[in-house]
Design a protein around this motif. Structure first.
Motif, PDB file in Angstrom:
ATOM      1  N   LEU A  19      55.677 -22.461  40.875  1.00 58.46           N
ATOM      2  CA  LEU A  19      56.097 -23.652  40.132  1.00 58.46           C
ATOM      3  C   LEU A  19      57.558 -23.549  39.697  1.00 58.46           C
ATOM      4  O   LEU A  19      58.235 -24.556  39.565  1.00 58.46           O
ATOM      5  CB  LEU A  19      55.219 -23.834  38.888  1.00 58.46           C
TER       6      LEU A  19
ATOM      7  N   VAL B 291      60.074 -26.589  39.966  1.00 55.29           N
ATOM      8  CA  VAL B 291      60.604 -27.306  38.806  1.00 55.29           C
ATOM      9  C   VAL B 291      62.116 -27.461  38.910  1.00 55.29           C
ATOM     10  O   VAL B 291      62.666 -28.543  38.664  1.00 55.29           O
ATOM     11  CB  VAL B 291      60.211 -26.566  37.519  1.00 55.29           C
ATOM     12  N   THR B 292      62.790 -26.397  39.348  1.00 52.53           N
ATOM     13  CA  THR B 292      64.243 -26.507  39.463  1.00 52.53           C
ATOM     14  C   THR B 292      64.623 -27.504  40.541  1.00 52.53           C
ATOM     15  O   THR B 292      65.602 -28.216  40.422  1.00 52.53           O
ATOM     16  CB  THR B 292      64.869 -25.156  39.785  1.00 52.53           C
TER      17      THR B 292
ATOM     18  N   LEU C 187      65.604 -25.595  32.726  1.00 51.11           N
ATOM     19  CA  LEU C 187      64.183 -25.518  33.049  1.00 51.11           C
ATOM     20  C   LEU C 187      63.817 -24.139  33.578  1.00 51.11           C
ATOM     21  O   LEU C 187      62.746 -23.618  33.315  1.00 51.11           O
ATOM     22  CB  LEU C 187      63.833 -26.584  34.095  1.00 51.11           C
TER      23      LEU C 187
ATOM     24  N   VAL D  45      60.671 -22.117  32.100  1.00 51.65           N
ATOM     25  CA  VAL D  45      59.446 -21.699  32.779  1.00 51.65           C
ATOM     26  C   VAL D  45      59.411 -20.207  33.080  1.00 51.65           C
ATOM     27  O   VAL D  45      58.363 -19.652  33.321  1.00 51.65           O
ATOM     28  CB  VAL D  45      59.216 -22.477  34.101  1.00 51.65           C
TER      29      VAL D  45
END
Lengths: 326, 365
Positions: free
Chosen positions: A248, A252-253, A315, A319
């Motif tokens: 993930l 996400v990036t 982000l 994360v």
């Protein structure tokens, strides 16, 4: 974190100034005068007086050298004024507000579809890694990824709109749109959106599935996966909980880096499908030499690109607790 | 080649060099090899285009002298002026016979021209090209004709050169700029690095279409060479970033310190010591870059910003196809040509990536 953010934002402002300065210089050195283009498009019976043209030029700062006019523009932007479009006689902000809806309709639909479809596809590929069916599907995805979107758009137009009358050829609404009921309007727009959405989805779908598969393979080689398997966690659970959660992070990036594309739309696809979005506005503004609009859009795109990069980095730290910007 | 190898490392590694090993790995990948053959095939088509489709003899004997009129397809002035003087008007078969009954000629495989329509009776047994909407693919026009009756196959064969040159030249320019700036930034670091990094950021943020369209608009008369230059000077940022990262890593290596210690100059260290060791990961985005350059050129020509006609670029053919969507062959064949070229370069890049990245190589086993 705060110092990091402040530093990044300040640096971003410097970059932004450089970018807009460069773009302003470039578009001002393009041959062609927006006022003349505008005057040429007006009713020829109404002869525009030379003084009026000069006054128009002066009001857009066109009578000054570009580096002076640039600071005029920056001053207005600092006060929240992006100026008025020369060819459309409307504030640039209103033009953008009009066009952003159709673009978002396409890009958000396509982004959602991409994520919904690519995650299972990528997981499937990493489970079946090395097997015949995985090899075939991965090769097909790679082929799809290499298929130019504008060529696909033309092929689909020929097949679905010209040879068969299944879907509309271009535009966002039919001619009788105003007379349709609410449900009919939704259906009408949906029918028009199918081909553009397909064209802007399949490439990123292929890219994301390959990306997920690659990161999954990397993750599956880690020691903690072996530990999980050794202690008897079910294979499906290893994949979904232990491994996928860690893929993930890059996913996400990637979302952060997608930000500018989501809002700017695709120039070429919107052009092919005559979709009234941002990409098309940009294209039209360039052909009309409409400086205020080009600058407004370019400013927006650059801010989004820089913000997207910053968002991706932030982000990343959110994360992944191993990363910190102290 | 310049990497410091201790005796133990020599024993542990295979006796082949890095590139031998990479080639061995690359050859194992069937699709990548297929793609490589396809690109070689395209190069052949591009070079031999006038021999495949043309209306000018490859070799002919006219009034006692040998001529090579087909060379005119490469450079117009290479067509001997004697034919203009004798009023051939670009139609060879009849004129050769009429003006010199003794003459003979070797003809291209297909009697079709990429720039004009072949008319009735020009070539024995071959009817004139159909015009308007009736130019479906046939045995004389393999890929059909456009509305003015020009053969699509001939245009595509002659357009191959444009597509390949765009890929090589513009990516060559991009690679030269990207590698130089990235190397300088990564090697020297400090304020030079922050300056170049800022420049990379600026160029990355400017929407590439603004940059390209503004540069095209500034130029007076755009030729295909201008397009290549513009695509090159807008497409170097990815390569520069990667090169910079590689140099940041490698400049700390012992062999660099060693080279500096024995007095090797900066330029030499950058290009002869570090670059060969950093080249493998940089080559991958360069290969992908060739694909995207072909894509950018064809989409610009498609949007109508390309070089003006006569320019048999695949993108120009596609824009012709867009205006006549009911004539599917105008879109179908050039579209596939662009697709296959892009696919081939992507496959080569992917193969190169897998062949040179030791981690991926391990994953394949």
């Amino acid at each position: 974190m705060t110092t990091y953010l402040v530093r990044r934002v300040l640096l971003g402002l410097v970059t932004l100034t450089l970018i807009t300065f460069l773009i302003y210089g470039l578009i001002r050195s393009m041959p062609g005068d927006p006022v003349a283009i505008f005057a040429g498009s007006e009713d020829p019976s109404k002869k525009i007086k030379q003084e009026d043209l000069d006054r128009m030029r002066a009001s857009y700062g066109l009578d000054k050298p570009w580096y002076q006019a640039y600071f005029l523009w920056v001053g207005n932007v600092a006060q929240g004024d992006l100026g008025r479009s020369i060819s459309r006689k409307q504030p640039v902000t209103r033009l953008i507000a009009e066009r952003i809806g159709p673009t978002l309709l396409l890009s958000i639909t396509s982004l959602t579809l991409t994520y919904i479809l690519s995650i299972p596809l990528g997981l499937y590929a990493s489970v079946r890694s090395g097997k015949a069916d995985e090899r075939i599907s991965s090769t097909l995805l790679f082929v799809l990824y290499s298929f130019p979107a504008f060529v696909a758009a033309l092929f689909l137009q020929i097949e679905f709109a010209v040879r068969n009358d299944w879907l509309p050829l271009f535009g966002m609404v039919s001619d009788n749109y105003a007379s349709l009921s609410f449900g009919g309007k939704v259906w009408d727009i949906a029918r028009h959106a199918i081909l553009p959405v397909v064209c802007s989805t399949y490439g990123s779908l292929a890219y994301y599935s390959r990306f997920i598969r690659a990161t999954m393979q990397e993750t599956l080689r880690q020691d903690y996966i072996r530990t999980a398997r050794a202690k008897g966690v079910a294979p499906g659970r290893v994949l979904a909980v232990h491994a996928f959660r860690n893929t993930l992070i890059p996913l996400v990036t990637l979302l952060g880096l997608m930000l500018p594309a989501v809002l700017s739309g695709s120039v070429i696809l919107e052009q092919i499908f005559s979709w009234p979005g941002m990409g098309r506005l940009f294209f039209e503004a360039i052909s009309e030499r409409d400086y205020p609009t080009i600058m407004g859009l370019a400013l927006m795109f650059s801010i989004l690109t820089l913000a997207g990069q910053l968002l991706a980095d932030v982000l990343y730290a959110v994360v992944d607790p191993r990363i910190s910007y102290q | 080649m310049n990497a410091p190898t201790t005796p133990i490392a020599v024993i542990a590694e295979s006796p082949h060099g890095f590139w031998d090993e990479a080639w061995r790995q690359f050859r194992k990948r069937r699709l990548a090899m297929l793609a490589l053959f396809y690109v070689e095939f395209l190069i052949l088509v591009a070079i031999l285009a006038p021999l495949i489709a043309g209306t000018k003899p490859i070799v002919c004997r006219y009034k006692g002298t040998l001529y090579f009129p087909a060379m005119g397809y490469y450079v117009p002035s290479w067509e001997n002026p004697v034919f203009a003087k004798d009023k051939f008007r670009r139609v060879y078969p009849k004129n050769l016979k009429e003006k010199d009954p003794e003459s003979w000629a070797v003809w291209p495989l297909l009697y079709q021209d990429p720039y004009r329509r072949v008319r009735d009776g020009e070539w024995e047994g071959q009817p004139g090209n159909p015009t308007g909407d009736s130019g479906k693919p046939s045995r004389y026009n393999l890929f059909g004709t456009n509305q003015s009756g020009v053969d699509v196959f001939a245009q595509m064969v002659h357009g191959t050169m444009v597509a390949l040159l765009v890929g090589f030249v513009s990516e060559g320019i991009a690679a030269a700029i990207g590698i130089t700036l990235g190397a300088v930034a990564g090697y020297f670091g400090g304020w030079i690095d922050s300056l170049i990094s800022r420049l990379i950021e600026v160029v990355m943020c400017v929407p590439s279409l603004v940059l390209i369209l503004a540069l095209i608009a500034i130029l007076d008369k755009v030729t295909i060479w201008h397009m290549m230059g513009i695509i090159g000077i807008t497409g170097w940022t990815g390569i520069a970033r990667l090169t910079r990262a590689e140099f940041l890593r490698l400049r700390e290596a012992e062999f660099v310190t060693g080279a500096r210690a024995i007095g090797v100059g900066h330029v030499s260290v950058i290009f002869r010591y570090i670059l060969p060791n950093a080249l493998a990961p940089i080559l991958v985005p360069i290969t992908f870059g060739i694909a995207s350059a072909i894509l950018i050129e064809s989409s610009l020509s498609f949007l109508g910003f390309g070089a003006p006609p006569p320019n048999p670029s695949w993108g120009t053919l596609l824009s012709d196809g867009r205006r006549n969507l009911n004539l599917w062959w105008l879109t179908f064949f050039p579209g596939l040509a662009v697709f296959f070229a892009v696919l081939a370069y992507n496959l080569i890049g992917e193969g190169l990536h897998e062949a040179t990245d030791p981690r991926l190589r391990e994953a394949m086993r």
